[in-house]
Design a protein around this motif. Structure first.
Motif, PDB file in Angstrom:
ATOM      1  N   ARG A 116      32.849 -16.658   0.679  1.00 10.89           N
ATOM      2  CA  ARG A 116      31.822 -15.631   0.572  1.00 10.89           C
ATOM      3  C   ARG A 116      31.250 -15.394   1.964  1.00 10.89           C
ATOM      4  O   ARG A 116      31.119 -16.338   2.756  1.00 10.89           O
ATOM      5  N   THR A 117      30.887 -14.151   2.253  1.00 10.30           N
ATOM      6  CA  THR A 117      30.347 -13.807   3.563  1.00 10.30           C
ATOM      7  C   THR A 117      29.297 -12.722   3.404  1.00 10.30           C
ATOM      8  O   THR A 117      29.030 -12.261   2.294  1.00 10.30           O
ATOM      9  N   VAL A 118      28.708 -12.309   4.498  1.00  7.54           N
ATOM     10  CA  VAL A 118      27.772 -11.181   4.532  1.00  7.54           C
ATOM     11  C   VAL A 118      28.102 -10.323   5.740  1.00  7.54           C
ATOM     12  O   VAL A 118      28.838 -10.749   6.627  1.00  7.54           O
ATOM     13  N   GLY A 119      27.569  -9.103   5.751  1.00  6.63           N
ATOM     14  CA  GLY A 119      27.725  -8.244   6.919  1.00  6.63           C
ATOM     15  C   GLY A 119      28.877  -7.260   6.862  1.00  6.63           C
ATOM     16  O   GLY A 119      29.006  -6.423   7.746  1.00  6.63           O
ATOM     17  N   THR A 120      29.705  -7.341   5.843  1.00  3.02           N
ATOM     18  CA  THR A 120      30.838  -6.421   5.735  1.00  3.02           C
ATOM     19  C   THR A 120      30.374  -5.037   5.301  1.00  3.02           C
ATOM     20  O   THR A 120      30.814  -4.029   5.833  1.00  3.02           O
ATOM     21  N   ASN A 121      29.469  -4.983   4.326  1.00  7.26           N
ATOM     22  CA  ASN A 121      28.954  -3.725   3.811  1.00  7.26           C
ATOM     23  C   ASN A 121      27.537  -3.950   3.296  1.00  7.26           C
ATOM     24  O   ASN A 121      27.312  -4.830   2.473  1.00  7.26           O
ATOM     25  N   ASP A 122      26.597  -3.152   3.767  1.00  8.68           N
ATOM     26  CA  ASP A 122      25.191  -3.329   3.402  1.00  8.68           C
ATOM     27  C   ASP A 122      24.897  -3.059   1.927  1.00  8.68           C
ATOM     28  O   ASP A 122      23.913  -3.545   1.391  1.00  8.68           O
ATOM     29  N   LEU A 123      25.732  -2.272   1.253  1.00  9.82           N
ATOM     30  CA  LEU A 123      25.504  -1.935  -0.152  1.00  9.82           C
ATOM     31  C   LEU A 123      26.203  -2.893  -1.119  1.00  9.82           C
ATOM     32  O   LEU A 123      26.006  -2.809  -2.320  1.00  9.82           O
ATOM     33  N   ALA A 124      27.013  -3.775  -0.601  1.00 10.24           N
ATOM     34  CA  ALA A 124      27.812  -4.661  -1.443  1.00 10.24           C
ATOM     35  C   ALA A 124      26.957  -5.717  -2.127  1.00 10.24           C
ATOM     36  O   ALA A 124      26.017  -6.243  -1.544  1.00 10.24           O
ATOM     37  N   LYS A 143      43.438 -15.014   7.946  1.00 15.22           N
ATOM     38  CA  LYS A 143      44.306 -13.856   7.705  1.00 15.22           C
ATOM     39  C   LYS A 143      43.658 -12.539   8.121  1.00 15.22           C
ATOM     40  O   LYS A 143      44.310 -11.499   8.105  1.00 15.22           O
ATOM     41  N   GLU A 144      42.364 -12.592   8.465  1.00 16.51           N
ATOM     42  CA  GLU A 144      41.598 -11.410   8.838  1.00 16.51           C
ATOM     43  C   GLU A 144      41.646 -10.329   7.763  1.00 16.51           C
ATOM     44  O   GLU A 144      41.887  -9.157   8.033  1.00 16.51           O
ATOM     45  N   THR A 145      41.416 -10.758   6.525  1.00 12.12           N
ATOM     46  CA  THR A 145      41.292  -9.828   5.413  1.00 12.12           C
ATOM     47  C   THR A 145      39.895 -10.000   4.816  1.00 12.12           C
ATOM     48  O   THR A 145      39.328 -11.098   4.834  1.00 12.12           O
ATOM     49  N   TYR A 146      39.371  -8.908   4.305  1.00  9.37           N
ATOM     50  CA  TYR A 146      37.991  -8.864   3.856  1.00  9.37           C
ATOM     51  C   TYR A 146      37.896  -8.086   2.552  1.00  9.37           C
ATOM     52  O   TYR A 146      38.796  -7.319   2.208  1.00  9.37           O
ATOM     53  N   GLY A 147      36.781  -8.246   1.859  1.00 13.63           N
ATOM     54  CA  GLY A 147      36.573  -7.484   0.643  1.00 13.63           C
ATOM     55  C   GLY A 147      35.129  -7.501   0.211  1.00 13.63           C
ATOM     56  O   GLY A 147      34.330  -8.325   0.667  1.00 13.63           O
TER      57      GLY A 147
END
Length: 171
Positions: free
Chosen positions: A40-48, A57-61
């Protein structure tokens, strides 16, 4: 006595109508299982509502969801295919945008999804980015699951993406 009962019932009716309330439905509980190496992470999309990554692998979702009652306010007709088209249109003005594939299927848990794959060129990264967008609909909400990474890397992550799509638990 009849006048008193009539007056009382009118007063109760008036009170009931003047204190009528609206109910707004909040979020549903959902879960998603991630394959090994994803966190789990943060910062990829503010609305997520939830976000994940595999830094090796440098893949995100991430997942964004919307209340169908609120979409009804803008006359959304609750069609999963049309929502998928609108979701893809959000990206259509990006550099070298290309719609790669569209398919509709049921996940292993029986949830219907529309999946669209698109790509675009990112000038900052000097790379082609590929996105896989899956749309799910429940009785009250519509979910947009977006997975992305560099085109060649994302192709190597097909099994991981399939695992994520097939392991979302929606009401």
């Amino acid at each position: 006595m009849k006048k008193l009962l009539l007056t009382l019932s009118i007063a109760i009716s008036f009170t009931t109508f003047s204190f009528a309330q609206s109910t707004i439905l909040g979020a549903e509980t959902f879960s998603i299982n991630l394959p090994n190496g994803y966190t789990r992470t943060v910062g990829t999309n503010d609305l997520a509502s939830v976000q994940w990554e595999n830094s090796e692998k440098e893949t995100y979702g991430y997942i964004i969801f919307e209340n169908l009652d609120e979409l009804d306010l803008v006359e959304f007709d609750r069609d999963i295919n049309k929502y998928a088209d609108l979701s893809v249109n959000d990206f259509s003005d990006l550099n070298k945008y290309k719609l790669i594939e569209t398919k509709k299927f049921k996940t292993k848990s029986g949830k219907e999804t529309v999946q669209k794959q698109i790509s675009y060129y990112n000038d900052e990264l000097d790379a082609t980015i590929q996105l896989q967008i899956n749309i799910f609909m429940t009785k009250n909400f519509i979910y947009k699951m977006i997975s992305f990474g560099e085109k060649e890397i994302l192709k190597k992550s097909d099994k991981d993406l399939d695992y994520i799509v097939n392991n979302i638990q929606l009401p």
